[in-house]
Each structure stands twice: as structure tokens, then as C-alpha cells.
Design a protein around this motif. Structure first.
Motif, PDB file in Angstrom:
ATOM      1  N   HIS A 540       0.856  -1.177   0.000  1.00  0.00           N
ATOM      2  CA  HIS A 540       0.000   0.000   0.000  1.00  0.00           C
ATOM      3  C   HIS A 540       0.897   1.234   0.000  1.00  0.00           C
ATOM      4  O   HIS A 540       1.728   1.411   0.905  1.00  0.00           O
ATOM      5  CB  HIS A 540      -0.911   0.009   1.226  1.00  0.00           C
ATOM      6  CG  HIS A 540      -1.939  -1.086   1.203  1.00  0.00           C
ATOM      7  ND1 HIS A 540      -3.272  -0.847   1.474  1.00  0.00           N
ATOM      8  CD2 HIS A 540      -1.851  -2.416   0.941  1.00  0.00           C
ATOM      9  CE1 HIS A 540      -3.941  -1.981   1.383  1.00  0.00           C
ATOM     10  NE2 HIS A 540      -3.095  -2.945   1.061  1.00  0.00           N
ATOM     11  N   LYS A 542       0.725   5.271  -0.017  1.00  0.00           N
ATOM     12  CA  LYS A 542      -0.164   6.423   0.170  1.00  0.00           C
ATOM     13  C   LYS A 542       0.619   7.718   0.007  1.00  0.00           C
ATOM     14  O   LYS A 542       1.681   7.918   0.601  1.00  0.00           O
ATOM     15  CB  LYS A 542      -0.800   6.368   1.566  1.00  0.00           C
ATOM     16  CG  LYS A 542      -1.778   7.504   1.822  1.00  0.00           C
ATOM     17  CD  LYS A 542      -2.386   7.386   3.219  1.00  0.00           C
ATOM     18  CE  LYS A 542      -3.353   8.534   3.486  1.00  0.00           C
ATOM     19  NZ  LYS A 542      -3.926   8.455   4.851  1.00  0.00           N
ATOM     20  N   GLN A 543       0.062   8.611  -0.852  1.00  0.00           N
ATOM     21  CA  GLN A 543       0.672   9.927  -1.034  1.00  0.00           C
ATOM     22  C   GLN A 543      -0.458  10.955  -1.013  1.00  0.00           C
ATOM     23  O   GLN A 543      -1.362  10.915  -1.851  1.00  0.00           O
ATOM     24  CB  GLN A 543       1.443   9.952  -2.366  1.00  0.00           C
ATOM     25  CG  GLN A 543       2.539  11.027  -2.420  1.00  0.00           C
ATOM     26  CD  GLN A 543       2.015  12.388  -2.807  1.00  0.00           C
ATOM     27  OE1 GLN A 543       1.262  12.524  -3.770  1.00  0.00           O
ATOM     28  NE2 GLN A 543       2.399  13.396  -2.024  1.00  0.00           N
ATOM     29  N   ASN A 544      -0.430  11.819  -0.003  1.00  0.00           N
ATOM     30  CA  ASN A 544      -1.571  12.699   0.282  1.00  0.00           C
ATOM     31  C   ASN A 544      -2.797  11.828   0.558  1.00  0.00           C
ATOM     32  O   ASN A 544      -2.763  10.953   1.394  1.00  0.00           O
ATOM     33  CB  ASN A 544      -1.795  13.692  -0.860  1.00  0.00           C
ATOM     34  CG  ASN A 544      -0.684  14.737  -0.916  1.00  0.00           C
ATOM     35  OD1 ASN A 544      -0.108  15.071   0.115  1.00  0.00           O
ATOM     36  ND2 ASN A 544      -0.397  15.252  -2.107  1.00  0.00           N
ATOM     37  N   GLU A 545      -3.889  12.019  -0.172  1.00  0.00           N
ATOM     38  CA  GLU A 545      -5.103  11.251   0.083  1.00  0.00           C
ATOM     39  C   GLU A 545      -5.244  10.055  -0.855  1.00  0.00           C
ATOM     40  O   GLU A 545      -6.217   9.311  -0.765  1.00  0.00           O
ATOM     41  CB  GLU A 545      -6.336  12.161  -0.075  1.00  0.00           C
ATOM     42  CG  GLU A 545      -6.364  13.334   0.887  1.00  0.00           C
ATOM     43  CD  GLU A 545      -6.307  12.867   2.331  1.00  0.00           C
ATOM     44  OE1 GLU A 545      -7.009  11.880   2.662  1.00  0.00           O
ATOM     45  OE2 GLU A 545      -5.570  13.472   3.131  1.00  0.00           O
ATOM     46  N   GLN A 546      -4.283   9.885  -1.733  1.00  0.00           N
ATOM     47  CA  GLN A 546      -4.376   8.791  -2.707  1.00  0.00           C
ATOM     48  C   GLN A 546      -3.561   7.593  -2.237  1.00  0.00           C
ATOM     49  O   GLN A 546      -2.420   7.733  -1.800  1.00  0.00           O
ATOM     50  CB  GLN A 546      -3.858   9.253  -4.078  1.00  0.00           C
ATOM     51  CG  GLN A 546      -3.873   8.146  -5.136  1.00  0.00           C
ATOM     52  CD  GLN A 546      -3.309   8.611  -6.467  1.00  0.00           C
ATOM     53  OE1 GLN A 546      -3.357   9.803  -6.785  1.00  0.00           O
ATOM     54  NE2 GLN A 546      -2.769   7.694  -7.235  1.00  0.00           N
ATOM     55  N   THR A 547      -4.181   6.415  -2.319  1.00  0.00           N
ATOM     56  CA  THR A 547      -3.486   5.173  -1.963  1.00  0.00           C
ATOM     57  C   THR A 547      -3.508   4.223  -3.150  1.00  0.00           C
ATOM     58  O   THR A 547      -4.578   3.881  -3.660  1.00  0.00           O
ATOM     59  CB  THR A 547      -4.137   4.494  -0.746  1.00  0.00           C
ATOM     60  OG1 THR A 547      -4.092   5.378   0.372  1.00  0.00           O
ATOM     61  CG2 THR A 547      -3.423   3.189  -0.404  1.00  0.00           C
ATOM     62  N   ASP A 548      -2.335   3.799  -3.580  1.00  0.00           N
ATOM     63  CA  ASP A 548      -2.216   2.783  -4.624  1.00  0.00           C
ATOM     64  C   ASP A 548      -1.884   1.461  -3.961  1.00  0.00           C
ATOM     65  O   ASP A 548      -0.998   1.378  -3.089  1.00  0.00           O
ATOM     66  CB  ASP A 548      -1.109   3.146  -5.617  1.00  0.00           C
ATOM     67  CG  ASP A 548      -1.458   4.372  -6.450  1.00  0.00           C
ATOM     68  OD1 ASP A 548      -2.670   4.637  -6.614  1.00  0.00           O
ATOM     69  OD2 ASP A 548      -0.525   5.056  -6.914  1.00  0.00           O
ATOM     70  N   LYS A 565       8.180  14.699  -1.860  1.00  0.00           N
ATOM     71  CA  LYS A 565       6.816  14.250  -1.550  1.00  0.00           C
ATOM     72  C   LYS A 565       6.889  13.097  -0.545  1.00  0.00           C
ATOM     73  O   LYS A 565       7.749  12.219  -0.659  1.00  0.00           O
ATOM     74  CB  LYS A 565       6.088  13.793  -2.821  1.00  0.00           C
ATOM     75  CG  LYS A 565       5.806  14.908  -3.825  1.00  0.00           C
ATOM     76  CD  LYS A 565       4.991  14.398  -4.993  1.00  0.00           C
ATOM     77  CE  LYS A 565       4.757  15.518  -6.012  1.00  0.00           C
ATOM     78  NZ  LYS A 565       3.928  16.619  -5.454  1.00  0.00           N
ATOM     79  N   TYR A 567       5.656   9.688   1.120  1.00  0.00           N
ATOM     80  CA  TYR A 567       4.928   8.461   0.804  1.00  0.00           C
ATOM     81  C   TYR A 567       4.879   7.585   2.068  1.00  0.00           C
ATOM     82  O   TYR A 567       5.899   7.376   2.728  1.00  0.00           O
ATOM     83  CB  TYR A 567       5.625   7.680  -0.308  1.00  0.00           C
ATOM     84  CG  TYR A 567       5.668   8.398  -1.646  1.00  0.00           C
ATOM     85  CD1 TYR A 567       4.724   8.115  -2.629  1.00  0.00           C
ATOM     86  CD2 TYR A 567       6.648   9.360  -1.909  1.00  0.00           C
ATOM     87  CE1 TYR A 567       4.758   8.780  -3.862  1.00  0.00           C
ATOM     88  CE2 TYR A 567       6.695  10.016  -3.124  1.00  0.00           C
ATOM     89  CZ  TYR A 567       5.744   9.731  -4.099  1.00  0.00           C
ATOM     90  OH  TYR A 567       5.786  10.374  -5.307  1.00  0.00           O
TER      91      TYR A 567
END
Length: 591
Positions: A540, A542-548, A565, A567
Motif C-alpha cells: 500500500h 499512500k501519497q496525500n489522500e491517494q493510496t495505490d 513528496k 509516501y
């Protein structure tokens, strides 16, 4: 045991005794006789005013190479009390008998390596409870070594090492010493170094083979360190159960770790060392039966038999260095005791939980009170940690341990650098934080054999391992890898490796994560690209509100990490258990 005789035996009584174990006789005052076995080392000193006997051996911590004659001369001419020289400054493994017209006084070494038994009417004293039972008909109430100061026989008790007995008259407590002024920690260390210097000078003069037991713990490591100044050869050994005979998996792993720890230590500093592995079923049954009859113990019969065979041709007893008393320089009690105002109720509960589990609480309290009365233990105190230390010396060392070492009485005697009351009194002054962090041990090791501090106590790491972890943490921080949780960091060519510290028994129960904030463009990737492993590990990101959420297999193609940035990266195992190969599979790299 030769013909299963009781070794290093003695008995003091007014009665005339004929016993196969007691072939020698000495006359004492008041119609008493001292009977001893032939193999007991007896030194005597007589004047018009009386006589004194040293049963065993003793060193004076303040006067190196003093003779038994000089020791007994002082004993005979000194009033024996909690503050006298002979009570406080003698180290060794002994019982001393002082016989004058005023009475027959008896005391043992400080930790009771040779603490004797006595009858409740104070008329008989003996090295073994069996000798009293056999010769005077005391009823046997249990077959095993008993708790507290109890023996296996009715109306027979252990003379705890903190008490001096005058036969037929009274008992007097000789430890702790109320006259000893308080010492600061550095003063205690300074005093200890003087004692160690004098003891080593005395040890260099003995004819005994010297033997140190090595375990994974800091107590034996400290004992080993203190032998470094000796000019005589020091041999070391470790005994442990045959690993493959241990059925319980966790216990087997503990033994494996101990073996690794000992082998690493002994090989790295090139010790003269022997590893002795034994199976509990290997001991001769007749040997074990007779041993149990004499001592009431089943601690280490296989080792006792091995030692007897190994050392039976030695002219003098092998002198084995014991490390057990060093626990009195540590804090081995519940941490909760430091966070509350203790009372005597805590002591009763300690007795109940540690030594009297099978009794009701009320019965445990009564047993404790009876013990305190017999041993003259002062419980009117505000220092309950000190009280626990005293109880440990008297009931644990003076009873349980003194019976354990009787198993090798034929071929061994025992030594400990802390086995004198002056030292035990000083240990009562150690600050709690020194004890909790084992600083007393580590400071002594640093003085005598500093390299031993390099090896982690009870662990397979070294101080370099800890230093390396700090170095790696600094490198990780400089690389923008922060806040690791259950993640090891390492270097791999031009990459940084994030290695999950996997719990193989329950992989999914732990969180494996780290934060990444790089200054330069980078790539997050794995080296695992086996399609058969798809859906086993997810990463998982996560960067800011986005999770890949990326499968570990797909991550082998790389995932871009942009500069400046943050992560949040978490490795998630999809199954509760895994093999060791999945640690490697779950390892991430930053390039």
C-alpha cells in the motif's frame, strides 16, 4: 559417590555415634563431639581457652593468602557478631565451629554453600538432614528437598546462612550488618575491586583445578571476567540437555539459542571450553536412587555422574566458580514494587506466589511468620526490597542451592566472588537503577575483561550489532526513510533495502511500514516477479489522500517516487503464516 557414602559430612552431638559415613571424631566443650567423614577438609586450632574448626576452606577478602591457622586464631579470639571481622570478611565454602566454655558457636559461609541442619531444640547440628534422621529417628515427612528452611525430617531445619547458632542455647542473626555505613555506588565498586584482587591472589595459590560454568547470561559472564587476572589456568564448561531429547518446541528453541550464544562467546575469545550435553534418561538408576536418598534432589544427576567420572582422579577437589549470588546485584522482582508503597502484605503474597503456591493464602502467611521467627528475620522495616534480598540469600541460596551442589560433593567444591557478608551487605546499598540495568556487572566486566561486554547478554547480537543499527538508522534518515515499524534497513549496492521483520508464526498480525521522502527522483521496486506468488503480498503506497495498492509481483516493474513528496508505504501479507522465503519476497528496494 564411592560406595554411596555421604561425602563432606559432619555431625555435632553429645551422643556417641557409630556411623559408616562419620569415621573421624573431635572433642568439643560441654561433652559434645564433632564427627566427620574422611573426605571433609578439617582445619583446627586449639588453645587453653578453647578450639576452633574450619570445615571446608575459606579466604579472607582483606588479607590474601591467609592460612586456616590464622583464620581460626582470629575466630577464637573474637566476639562473633554481625559486625565482627570473621563473620563479614571470610569467603569460601565452609562451616566454622568455635568451642569454648561459653558454648559451641556455628556459622557458615555467607550464601550457605555449606549451611548445615539443626534440630529444633538446638542440640544437634549436621551437614545432612539424613544423618539426623538416621541416627536419631526423626520422622521423614517428605522425600524431596523442602521449601524455606524446612528439611525432609520432622523438627529438623536448615541453619540459614544469616544466622549463627550456639548449640543448646540460642540463635543470633549475623546479616545484615546494622553497623555498616551507607556506601555510594562508586565506593561499592572500589571496595569490590579490592576484594577481587585479594581473592585472586589467594586463588593463584590453590592446587585445585579451576572451572567456570558459562551460560548465555550476564552473571556467568561477570564471573568469567573476574578470573582474567588469574595466573592459573581457568577451564570453562557448559552443560545443557540434549536438544533433540526436548519435546517442547519453545524450550528446544531456547536451548538452541543458548548453545549459539555460548559457542559464539567461547570461540571468539578462544576459551578452554567443553560443551557437555546430556539426556535425563542417561543416568545410572542406582546412582540416581542413592543420590536422591542422600540429598533429596533431582536437579542434575546426569551431570553429577559425568563430573564424578571425569574428575575422580584429581588429587584435590575441582573448584567450580558459581555465579548464582550475582542475582543479588540485579533487580529480579516485579517492576510494580517500584511504583507503589510496599507493605508486609506484598511479602506474604510473594511467599504465596513463589514458594507456597499449593497452600491457601492464610496458610502461606502462617508459614511465612513461622519462618521469620525461626530465622530471626526482621520484618519491621520500610525497605521491603532489602527484605526480599535477605530472604533470597537465606531460603533460596541457603537451602535450595546448598542442596543442589551436594550432588557433586565427591569431586567438587565451590567458589563465588561475592560469597562474603561484607560484599552482600554492600550489595544492599546498590541503587535500584544500577541493579535494573546490570551496571554493577557491566562495570566489573569493563574493568577486568572489557571485550565480554561486546557480547549481548542472553542474546545472539553483539554491541556492534546495536552500533550498526544506529548507523543504518542515520543512513536511512539521511536517505529520507523514516518512522520504520517492524522494518530493518540495509544497503544493497546502489539501493536501500526495506526488510520486513516478519513473525513467521503469524505474519499478518504485525504492521510493516515506513515513510519515504526523498530529495531526488527514485524508484520503489521489488525483485520478486514469480507469477505463482501473485496475491500473497500487497504493498500500500499512500501519497496525500491517494493510496495505490500494488501486488509485490507488479512492483518488480518499479513505482516512481517523486522528490520532496511524502509516501507512506506498508507491506501487507495476505496469509497469517509464511515461510522464511517470504521475508525475501516482501523486501522492498529504493533506487
Amino acid at each position: 559417590m564411592s560406595d554411596y557414602l555421604i561425602h563432606k559430612a559432619f555431625l555435632i552431638t553429645k551422643e556417641t555415634i557409630k556411623n559408616e559415613h562419620l569415621q573421624e571424631k573431635y572433642r568439643l566443650d560441654g561433652g559434645y563431639q564433632l564427627y566427620t567423614s574422611k573426605d571433609l577438609r578439617v582445619s583446627s586450632y586449639e588453645t587453653r581457652n578453647g578450639s576452633a574448626y574450619l570445615l571446608g576452606y575459606a579466604f579472607d577478602i582483606s588479607i590474601p593468602n591467609i592460612t586456616p591457622f590464622e583464620i581460626l586464631n582470629r575466630v577464637l579470639n573474637e566476639k562473633l557478631s554481625a559486625s565482627s571481622h570473621s563473620i563479614n570478611h571470610l569467603n569460601g565454602s565452609f562451616v566454622i565451629v568455635k568451642s569454648t566454655a561459653d558454648g559451641i558457636e556455628i556459622f557458615s559461609d555467607a550464601a550457605g554453600f555449606r549451611s548445615p541442619y539443626y534440630t529444633s531444640d538446638l542440640s544437634i547440628v549436621s551437614s545432612h538432614d539424613k544423618l539426623i534422621g538416621d541416627n536419631f529417628g526423626n520422622k521423614k515427612i517428605t522425600s524431596r528437598t523442602n521449601i524455606l528452611d524446612h528439611s525432609r525430617y520432622e523438627d529438623v531445619f536448615k541453619l540459614v546462612p544469616s544466622v549463627k547458632l550456639t548449640i543448646g542455647q540460642a540463635k543470633v542473626r549475623i546479616y545484615p550488618n546494622p553497623a555498616l555505613k551507607h556506601h555510594r555506588y562508586q565506593e561499592i565498586l572500589s571496595e569490590m575491586k579490592k576484594h577481587i584482587k585479594h581473592l585472586n591472589l589467594s586463588l593463584n595459590k590453590v592446587n585445585n583445578k579451576l572451572l567456570v560454568g558459562i551460560t548465555g547470561g550476564i552473571d556467568s559472564k561477570c564471573t568469567l571476567a573476574l578470573t582474567k587476572p588469574l595466573t592459573k589456568p581457568v577451564h570453562t564448561f557448559t552443560y545443557m540437555k540434549d536438544i533433540y531429547s526436548i519435546q517442547e518446541k519453545r524450550a528446544r528453541q531456547i536451548y538452541k539459542n543458548d548453545k549459539v550464544i555460548v559457542n559464539r562467546l567461547t570461540k571468539n575469545i578462544n576459551l578452554d571450553h567443553e560443551m557437555i550435553e546430556f539426556n535425563l534418561n542417561d543416568v545410572d538408576k542406582e546412582f540416581s536412587k542413592n543420590m536422591f536418598e542422600i540429598t533429596g534432589t533431582t536437579f542434575n544427576h546426569p551431570i553429577a555422574e559425568i563430573f564424578e567420572e571425569k574428575y575422580k582422579k584429581e588429587e584435590e577437589d575441582v573448584l567450580q566458580f558459581r555465579s548464582v549470588i550475582f542475582s543479588n546485584a540485579k533487580y529480579d522482582y516485579p517492576k510494580a514494587y517500584l511504583e507503589k508503597e510496599m507493605s508486609i502484605k506484598d511479602i506474604y503474597e510473594y511467599f504465596h506466589n513463589k514458594m507456597l503456591k499449593e497452600e491457601s493464602y492464610d496458610n502461606a502467611v502462617k508459614a511465612a511468620d513461622d519462618y521469620f521467627d525461626r530465622t530471626l528475620t526482621n520484618i519491621d522495616t520500610d525497605d521491603f526490597i532489602e527484605l526480599l534480598d535477605i530472604i533470597h540469600i537465606d531460603s533460596r541460596m541457603g537451602n535450595w542451592h546448598s542442596q543442589l551442589i551436594k550432588e557433586t560433593d565427591r569431586v567438587m567444591d565451590f567458589f563465588n566472588y561475592l560469597n562474603d557478608r561484607q560484599t552482600l551487605n554492600l550489595l544492599l546499598h546498590l541503587p535500584v537503577e544500577v541493579r535494573r540495568n546490570h551496571l554493577f556487572h557491566k562495570d566489573l566486566i569493563d574493568t577486568y575483561w572489557p571485550i565480554l561486554n561486546f557480547f549481548e547478554e542472553n542474546g545472539t547480537d553483539t554491541l556492534y550489532s546495536l552500533e550498526r543499527n544506529d548507523i543504518m538508522q542515520n543512513i536511512a534518515s539521511d536517505a529520507g526513510i523514516l518512522n520504520e515499524v517492524n522494518i530493518d534497513f540495509d544497503l544493497d549496492e546502489d539501493m536501500y533495502a526495506l526488510i520486513p521483520k516478519v513473525n513467521l508464526n503469524d505474519t499478518a498480525s504485525l504492521i510493516y511500514k515506513a515513510d519515504v521522502k526523498r530529495k531526488l527522483p527514485s524508484t520503489l521496486l521489488s525483485f520478486y516477479n514469480n507469477e505463482k506468488g501473485r496475491n500473497y503480498i500487497k504493498v500500500h503506497i499512500k501519497q496525500n489522500e491517494q493510496t495505490d495498492i500494488v501486488d509485490i509481483v507488479d512492483l518488480s516493474k518499479g513505482y516512481p517516487i517523486y522528490p520532496e513528496k511524502k509516501y507512506e508505504i506498508e507491506i501487507k501479507y495476505q496469509k497469517p503464516t509464511a515461510t522464511a522465503s517470504w521475508i525475501k519476497a516482501g523486501t522492498l528496494y529504493i533506487k
